[in-house]
Design an enzyme around this catalytic site. Structure first.
Site, mmCIF file in Angstrom:
data_model
loop_
_atom_site.group_PDB
_atom_site.id
_atom_site.type_symbol
_atom_site.label_atom_id
_atom_site.label_comp_id
_atom_site.label_asym_id
_atom_site.label_seq_id
_atom_site.Cartn_x
_atom_site.Cartn_y
_atom_site.Cartn_z
ATOM 1 N NE ARG A 105 -7.595 -5.028 -2.221
ATOM 2 C CZ ARG A 105 -7.796 -3.929 -2.946
ATOM 3 N NH1 ARG A 105 -6.809 -3.053 -3.074
ATOM 4 N NH2 ARG A 105 -8.946 -3.696 -3.537
ATOM 5 C CG HIS A 134 -4.226 4.976 -2.675
ATOM 6 N ND1 HIS A 134 -5.177 4.278 -3.395
ATOM 7 C CD2 HIS A 134 -3.921 4.198 -1.611
ATOM 8 C CE1 HIS A 134 -5.443 3.139 -2.788
ATOM 9 N NE2 HIS A 134 -4.687 3.058 -1.711
ATOM 10 C CG HIS A 173 -19.747 11.819 4.021
ATOM 11 N ND1 HIS A 173 -18.824 10.814 3.837
ATOM 12 C CD2 HIS A 173 -19.034 12.891 4.450
ATOM 13 C CE1 HIS A 173 -17.617 11.252 4.149
ATOM 14 N NE2 HIS A 173 -17.707 12.522 4.518
ATOM 15 N N GLY A 184 -4.384 -5.618 12.431
ATOM 16 C CA GLY A 184 -3.064 -5.283 11.907
ATOM 17 C C GLY A 184 -2.429 -4.179 12.719
ATOM 18 N NE ARG A 185 4.144 -1.219 13.827
ATOM 19 C CZ ARG A 185 4.640 -0.044 13.424
ATOM 20 N NH1 ARG A 185 4.299 0.445 12.240
ATOM 21 N NH2 ARG A 185 5.462 0.635 14.201
ATOM 22 C CG ASN A 220 -3.973 -1.662 -1.833
ATOM 23 O OD1 ASN A 220 -4.446 -2.739 -2.179
ATOM 24 N ND2 ASN A 220 -3.591 -1.402 -0.592
ATOM 25 C CB SER A 257 -0.911 0.007 1.233
ATOM 26 O OG SER A 257 -1.749 1.144 1.236
#
Length: 316
Positions: free
Chosen positions: A121, A117, A185, A269-270, A119, A103
């Site tokens: 996975r 950004h 939103h 996770g961390r 990612n 990520s």
């Protein structure tokens, strides 16, 4: 979810090959961004997870270009998938799993440089004779003072990553990105999009993995030329304040909607690594108003609208 029994057409899932590739992706991205920044390097932090697995977090802060950025690798496993991964897959509830990925979130200091950004996975769940697996990921761009040539370059790289896999792939995953990175939103997009895909397994493992590699290899070439083109431009305190205001929108999306954030927190996770994606400074002004026709107004009126950035390419 598509059928995962693809041994005949795509080979069995090779999680060790995926892991090795992801570790190389992390290394290559860090080298490229550290070279561009020319100041602060990446700090590395290795961590382990009590329930199984761990990761490598690399963070850059207060550099010449990047105010904050992170390139994280994680490989976790456990006895039961968290709710965020089984909401649409009830058959997987309570099944052993492993999840790995890289990520990336980069927040330049200059408001004239976009946040990016990425990612990449891979998930694998044990369900008996045939494991259930899928790839996901992509990359997207969040500018504050965008330029059309940058948006077009970004999407050309996204299209180039997809072209070997079919003419319909870029339009499909581009539209998915627009739909996913929508702040419901607020009724607005987070940025100018890119690519997003999830649950990818219906091409067979080998072809899916090849596509996964193609997308990952196009992220740096998509982002670096934009940074290099704009990094020397001067900016004002007013532009910086607007950047911080828009960063607040970025934080809202990550904390409310982002699947990776939810999965990371639910899988225990961390936390420091999971929330690495948040900008170092953000603000929430009450009902700010921007002059019609100003760059600040044009961001939401024109750029943060789903559009075909490559329409002019087809008109040539």
């Amino acid at each position: 979810m598509a059928d995962n029994n693809h041994e005949a057409v795509g080979g069995p899932p090779d999680d060790e090959a995926v892991r090795a590739f992801l570790l190389q992706v992390q290394e290559d991205i860090c080298v490229a961004f550290a070279d561009l920044d020319g100041g602060a390097g990446f700090r590395e932090d290795r961590w382990s997870r009590e329930e199984g697995g761990g990761g490598i977090t690399r963070v850059i802060e207060n550099g010449r270009v990047f105010e904050k950025g992170g390139v994280n690798f994680s490989h976790v496993h456990g006895e039961a998938l968290p709710a965020s991964a089984t909401a649409d897959r009830p058959v997987l509830a309570g099944k052993p799993f492993q999840a790995m990925g890289v990520s990336v979130v980069m927040h330049p200091e200059s408001p004239l440089l976009p946040t990016s950004h990425a990612n990449f996975r891979f998930f694998l769940a044990e369900t008996g004779e045939h494991p259930v697996w899928w790839f996901g990921g992509g990359f997207d761009l969040t500018p504050y003072y965008p330029a059309e040539e940058d948006c077009r370059h970004w999407h050309r790289m996204a299209r180039e990553a997809c072209e070997p896999f079919g003419a319909d792939v870029y339009p499909r995953f581009k539209a998915w990105c627009d739909d996913y990175f929508h702040i419901r939103h607020r009724g607005e997009q987070r940025g100018v999009g890119g690519l997003f895909f999830d649950d990818l397994n219906d091409w067979g493992f080998n072809r899916c993995f090849a596509f996964f590699r193609s997308v990952a290899s196009h992220y740096v070439p998509a982002y670096l030329p934009i940074l290099e083109r704009r990094r020397g431009e001067s900016w004002s305190p007013e532009q910086r304040r607007f950047q911080e205001y828009r960063r607040g929108r970025y934080a809202e999306f990550n904390l409310v909607y982002d699947r990776g954030t939810l999965f990371g927190l639910q899988s225990r996770g961390r936390t420091e690594s999971i929330l690495m994606s948040l900008p170092p400074v953000a603000r929430w002004d009450y009902c700010p108003e921007f002059a019609p026709g100003s760059p600040e107004s044009r961001l939401t009126e024109y750029y943060l609208q789903p559009r075909d950035w490559l329409a002019d390419d087809r008109d040539d």
